[in-house]
Design an enzyme around this catalytic site. Sequence first.
Site, PDB file in Angstrom:
ATOM      1  N   ALA A   1      41.959  37.183  41.192  1.00  0.00           N
ATOM      2  CA  ALA A   1      42.441  37.388  42.564  1.00  0.00           C
ATOM      3  C   ALA A   1      41.329  37.153  43.599  1.00  0.00           C
ATOM      4  O   ALA A   1      40.162  37.436  43.313  1.00  0.00           O
ATOM      5  CB  ALA A   1      42.972  38.817  42.707  1.00  0.00           C
ATOM      6  N   PRO A   2      41.647  36.633  44.766  1.00  0.00           N
ATOM      7  CA  PRO A   2      42.988  36.244  45.238  1.00  0.00           C
ATOM      8  C   PRO A   2      43.468  34.885  44.730  1.00  0.00           C
ATOM      9  O   PRO A   2      44.579  34.488  45.058  1.00  0.00           O
ATOM     10  CB  PRO A   2      42.819  36.232  46.761  1.00  0.00           C
ATOM     11  CG  PRO A   2      41.385  35.870  46.974  1.00  0.00           C
ATOM     12  CD  PRO A   2      40.624  36.487  45.822  1.00  0.00           C
ATOM     13  N   GLY A   3      42.642  34.148  43.944  1.00  0.00           N
ATOM     14  CA  GLY A   3      43.221  32.975  43.291  1.00  0.00           C
ATOM     15  C   GLY A   3      42.567  31.638  43.566  1.00  0.00           C
ATOM     16  O   GLY A   3      43.152  30.609  43.257  1.00  0.00           O
ATOM     17  N   GLY A   4      41.338  31.639  44.102  1.00  0.00           N
ATOM     18  CA  GLY A   4      40.655  30.366  44.379  1.00  0.00           C
ATOM     19  C   GLY A   4      40.486  29.517  43.116  1.00  0.00           C
ATOM     20  O   GLY A   4      40.744  28.312  43.120  1.00  0.00           O
TER      21      GLY A   4
ATOM     22  N   ASP B   1      44.129  39.923  36.733  1.00  0.00           N
ATOM     23  CA  ASP B   1      43.393  40.751  37.702  1.00  0.00           C
ATOM     24  C   ASP B   1      44.245  41.970  38.003  1.00  0.00           C
ATOM     25  O   ASP B   1      45.479  41.884  37.960  1.00  0.00           O
ATOM     26  CB  ASP B   1      43.130  39.956  39.005  1.00  0.00           C
ATOM     27  CG  ASP B   1      41.936  40.509  39.792  1.00  0.00           C
ATOM     28  OD1 ASP B   1      41.952  41.705  40.143  1.00  0.00           O
ATOM     29  OD2 ASP B   1      41.000  39.735  40.037  1.00  0.00           O
TER      30      ASP B   1
ATOM     31  N   ASP C   1      35.367  35.456  36.671  1.00  0.00           N
ATOM     32  CA  ASP C   1      34.646  35.701  37.931  1.00  0.00           C
ATOM     33  C   ASP C   1      34.781  37.192  38.259  1.00  0.00           C
ATOM     34  O   ASP C   1      34.788  37.586  39.419  1.00  0.00           O
ATOM     35  CB  ASP C   1      35.256  34.819  39.038  1.00  0.00           C
ATOM     36  CG  ASP C   1      34.334  34.654  40.243  1.00  0.00           C
ATOM     37  OD1 ASP C   1      33.110  34.846  40.105  1.00  0.00           O
ATOM     38  OD2 ASP C   1      34.845  34.343  41.338  1.00  0.00           O
TER      39      ASP C   1
ATOM     40  N   LYS D   1      27.222  38.427  37.624  1.00  0.00           N
ATOM     41  CA  LYS D   1      26.924  38.966  38.956  1.00  0.00           C
ATOM     42  C   LYS D   1      25.907  40.101  38.863  1.00  0.00           C
ATOM     43  O   LYS D   1      25.981  40.910  37.950  1.00  0.00           O
ATOM     44  CB  LYS D   1      28.217  39.475  39.607  1.00  0.00           C
ATOM     45  CG  LYS D   1      29.204  38.334  39.816  1.00  0.00           C
ATOM     46  CD  LYS D   1      30.550  38.831  40.321  1.00  0.00           C
ATOM     47  CE  LYS D   1      31.554  37.716  40.296  1.00  0.00           C
ATOM     48  NZ  LYS D   1      31.819  37.117  41.590  1.00  0.00           N
TER      49      LYS D   1
HETATM   50  C1  LIG Z   1      34.943  37.651  43.238  1.00  0.00           C
HETATM   51  S1  LIG Z   1      36.567  38.183  42.934  1.00  0.00           S
HETATM   52  C2  LIG Z   1      37.248  36.797  42.100  1.00  0.00           C
HETATM   53  C3  LIG Z   1      37.551  35.636  42.981  1.00  0.00           C
HETATM   54  C4  LIG Z   1      38.390  34.585  42.276  1.00  0.00           C
HETATM   55  N1  LIG Z   1      37.627  33.877  41.252  1.00  0.00           N
HETATM   56  C5  LIG Z   1      38.897  33.571  43.253  1.00  0.00           C
HETATM   57  O1  LIG Z   1      38.555  32.395  43.139  1.00  0.00           O
HETATM   58  O2  LIG Z   1      39.684  33.937  44.130  1.00  0.00           O
HETATM   59  C6  LIG Z   1      36.355  39.353  41.661  1.00  0.00           C
HETATM   60  C7  LIG Z   1      37.620  39.901  41.100  1.00  0.00           C
HETATM   61  O3  LIG Z   1      37.336  40.673  39.941  1.00  0.00           O
HETATM   62  C8  LIG Z   1      38.390  41.583  39.830  1.00  0.00           C
HETATM   63  N2  LIG Z   1      38.130  42.600  38.822  1.00  0.00           N
HETATM   64  C9  LIG Z   1      37.248  43.628  38.846  1.00  0.00           C
HETATM   65  N3  LIG Z   1      37.355  44.343  37.694  1.00  0.00           N
HETATM   66  C10 LIG Z   1      38.304  43.737  36.938  1.00  0.00           C
HETATM   67  C11 LIG Z   1      38.857  43.982  35.653  1.00  0.00           C
HETATM   68  N4  LIG Z   1      38.447  45.015  34.911  1.00  0.00           N
HETATM   69  N5  LIG Z   1      39.801  43.146  35.192  1.00  0.00           N
HETATM   70  C12 LIG Z   1      40.236  42.105  35.937  1.00  0.00           C
HETATM   71  N6  LIG Z   1      39.738  41.820  37.148  1.00  0.00           N
HETATM   72  C13 LIG Z   1      38.790  42.624  37.653  1.00  0.00           C
HETATM   73  C14 LIG Z   1      38.544  42.121  41.234  1.00  0.00           C
HETATM   74  O4  LIG Z   1      39.810  42.727  41.400  1.00  0.00           O
HETATM   75  C15 LIG Z   1      38.377  40.841  42.049  1.00  0.00           C
HETATM   76  O5  LIG Z   1      39.621  40.288  42.385  1.00  0.00           O
END
Ligand SMILES: C[S@@+](CC[C@H](N)C(=O)[O-])C[C@H]1O[C@@H](n2cnc3c(N)ncnc32)[C@H](O)[C@@H]1O
Length: 298
Positions: free
Chosen positions: A168-171, A187, A225, A254
């Site tokens: 999320a949000p889905g890029g 997510d 991610d 990260k």
């Molecule tokens: C940097 S964002 C991802 C952006 C995504 N790659 C994009 O292109 O839109 C990090 C994401 O990790 C998710 N997240 C954190 N802990 C998580 C978990 N245990 N399982 C799945 N997602 C998780 C957060 O909800 C957040 O949406």
Amino acid sequence: LPELLAELDGTPALYGDLAVQAGDVRGYVPGHAAWARNIWYEVQEFEIASIADGAKKLRAIQRNWSLYSHQLHGRARLIQDALPKVSAKPLRFPEPAPLAPLGSWTLLAPDRILCASRCSSAFPNGEVQFIEDKSGPPNRAYLKLWEALTVARAYPRPGELCLDLGAAPGGWSWVLAGLGARVIAVDKAPLAPGLHSWALIEQRRMSAFALAPETIGPVDWLFSDIVCYPGRLLGLLRNWIASGLARNIVATVKFQGTTDHAAAREFAGIPGARLLHLWHNKHELTFLRLESALSVPG
Ligand SMILES: C[S@@+](CC[C@H](N)C(=O)[O-])C[C@H]1O[C@@H](n2cnc3c(N)ncnc32)[C@H](O)[C@@H]1O
């Protein structure tokens, strides 16, 4: 730069952001200097009598050069202008990265050039520029994935299955579905409106850590991610690697606060892995483990 200096052994000489380290670099692979934007190999230093002589000596080594300018900018620019033009046009994804060797050079003094005909990046000073899409993706995270795939010279094909963890949000899901791949987007948070109605994208609202590889089965690509501590991601990736169910892996490592260099070394030490700081990465590294790298002998 501070991350790179912490990563390198010894005390390199610094020219702006260019760290020059003496010693045996034969075994020096990008994974050992993950924070470097561009690694210069087989560095040479020589004297030049004039601007024309500098350009002539560089041209005698090879055709394409990019300038790293940290001082004497005017003189360096005149030498660069006397060299063949190298296209600096931003890429239109998924246009491939240039294949022609690109050397790097800098002026150490008005009459001294330091150069490397072979560098780790195909882009001037490792800066990978794209023609951006300001309307399609829900955020700018897509640029990181565009760069990872471009640098790896590997792309999901139409119909291949991708698991996108922390989607999320889905890029990233937007990039993958745009390539025609099928995506399972995992997510706890929702995808941006519009993306979850895309037929190629299946959304699963759950924690990625609760998803055992066996419940998903074989995937062509595993992407992550997820925002989490490096140690947690390492455990998740090791689990997937041990399962043998992911052919290719691309994941963002990260860091919160200080950089965990010990964890970074563990990622870099995974057989077949590359660890890179992409031009579009923030305080994070990108982990790549691709089938194509695993099948290369040695
Ligand atoms: C940097 S964002 C991802 C952006 C995504 N790659 C994009 O292109 O839109 C990090 C994401 O990790 C998710 N997240 C954190 N802990 C998580 C978990 N245990 N399982 C799945 N997602 C998780 C957060 O909800 C957040 O949406």
